[in-house]
Design an enzyme around this catalytic site. Structure first.
Site, PDB file in Angstrom:
ATOM      1  CB  ILE A 110      -0.972   0.014   1.210  1.00  0.00           C
ATOM      2  CG1 ILE A 110      -2.005   1.140   1.054  1.00  0.00           C
ATOM      3  CG2 ILE A 110      -0.225   0.123   2.539  1.00  0.00           C
ATOM      4  CD1 ILE A 110      -3.151   1.063   2.049  1.00  0.00           C
ATOM      5  CB  VAL A 141       4.750   1.017   3.790  1.00  0.00           C
ATOM      6  CG1 VAL A 141       4.409   2.481   3.476  1.00  0.00           C
ATOM      7  CG2 VAL A 141       3.903   0.522   4.961  1.00  0.00           C
ATOM      8  CE  LYS A 142       3.943   0.501  -5.078  1.00  0.00           C
ATOM      9  NZ  LYS A 142       3.043   0.297  -6.247  1.00  0.00           N
ATOM     10  CB  ILE A 143       8.659   4.762   0.349  1.00  0.00           C
ATOM     11  CG1 ILE A 143       7.921   4.571   1.686  1.00  0.00           C
ATOM     12  CG2 ILE A 143       9.392   6.101   0.340  1.00  0.00           C
ATOM     13  CD1 ILE A 143       8.838   4.537   2.901  1.00  0.00           C
TER      14      ILE A 143
END
Length: 370
Positions: A110, A141-143
């Site tokens: 996400i 977690v997408k960064i």
């Protein structure tokens, strides 16, 4: 009988689906893809959620939107509630895969708000909020791999958050991403985190590289330029895998791995073929090697299952040929540094546009219920 997706998995490629919706989960389709298509993970992005939530034929969000409208939620709060609920439910579906794979796969990603792409502190805060809200150990977690994203990646990893680094286009930025990951692991170790619980993938975009490079080659128009079309994306990805092999064989990474850390796997993103003249499984069957992830749109996944030909490792023997592709591009005056910067800027911009489109439509849906 074996299937092409089973062959791909046997060759060391983790197949992830680049799509998610509440209907896909509730209908059992996601579980079916795990069973029949060897899918072991999912990636999401703002565009995917915008398509799912604003689909006029999809009523699965209506009750939640009504409830959120009654509570006075803002569009941002409603999107946060809906997307984290979907991701948590998908993570539960993948929990057996996560266990069976030794916690390597069974992952769902996400993304932090695209508005934060150039805001380090905001990205870190968003990553921590998403990690706490979803509260599943198999979350990523997408960064984005922007300049501001790099220190955020380090901070998230140092805090014990598993990260999918997205929007990587150049080898130079990929090297910085690996460094950010290793620095985060070193800090996590100093803070007594269990390094084995921290996972990461580095999402290297493929087809978009060809789209931008081929546009420039068409403008040149010579036979030499035509001969280099549709080669840059694969060459770039293959050299990224070489860099992965080199960096994680070095003492710095190996010392962390001895402490229980995991290598940050390369992930091939943007694997849907944009040029109809190309084989529709090109960015799958030509990027096979152990310890990689390939996240596919459903159309690409089904094409691979139907007629993909998996012939073993198609990466590690191609490094010199890949370098020749870039030498040819440079000889023609193609500035590949500019290509990758344009792609990064466009990638961030597209996700911001999708995000704001989603917020606008959710705000309208909330207002209609009030």
């Amino acid at each position: 009988m074996s299937t092409p997706t089973a062959d791909l998995a046997a060759a060391g490629v983790s197949i992830w689906l680049d799509d998610l919706s509440r209907t896909r989960i509730s209908s059992g389709n996601l579980a079916e893809l795990i069973e029949t298509r060897n899918v072991v993970g999912v990636t999401t992005n703002p565009t995917i959620f915008a398509n799912a939530i604003t689909d006029k034929n999809n009523t699965s969000y209506d009750a939640q939107v009504t409830e959120l409208a009654a509570s006075g939620a803002t569009a941002e709060e409603a999107v946060f509630a809906a997307t984290t609920q979907d991701v948590a439910a998908a993570l539960d579906v993948f929990r057996p895969v996560w266990e069976k794979s030794g916690h390597v796969d069974g992952r769902v990603s996400i993304e932090v708000s695209p508005d934060l792409a150039h805001d380090t502190e905001g990205t870190v805060a968003s990553a921590k909020e998403l990690w706490a809200k979803v509260d599943r150990p198999n979350l990523l977690v997408k960064i984005p791999a922007t300049k501001a994203g790099l220190p955020a990646i380090t901070e998230a990893i140092a805090s014990g958050i598993s990260v999918n680094v997205t929007l990587i286009f150049s080898l130079e930025r990929y090297a910085e991403v690996i460094d950010a990951y290793l620095t985060g692991l070193e800090r996590a170790h100093s803070a007594d985190f269990d390094l084995s619980s921290i996972h990461s993938v580095a999402s290297f975009f493929v087809s978009r590289v060809d789209t931008e490079t081929d546009k420039r080659l068409s403008a040149i128009g010579t036979d030499e330029a035509e001969a280099l079309k549709s080669k840059a994306g694969l060459a770039n990805a293959r050299l990224a895998y070489e860099l992965f092999e080199q960096k994680f064989a070095e003492k710095r990474a190996q010392d962390l791995i001895k402490l229980g850390a995991n290598a940050q796997r390369p992930l091939w993103a943007s694997t849907g073929v944009k040029d109809p003249a190309l084989p529709d499984t090109l960015y799958v069957t030509e990027l096979v090697a152990k310890d990689v992830v390939n996240t596919m749109p459903e159309k690409t996944l089904e094409a691979t299952f139907d007629h993909g030909v998996v012939s073993g490792d198609t990466i590690t023997g191609g490094y010199e040929e890949a370098r020749e592709v870039f030498a040819g591009l440079a000889a023609l005056g193609i500035d590949f540094t500019d290509v990758t910067q344009v792609l990064e800027d466009e990638g961030v911009s597209k996700f911001i546009d999708s995000w704001h489109d989603l917020l606008t439509q959710v705000a309208e849906a909330l207002e209609a219920q009030r």
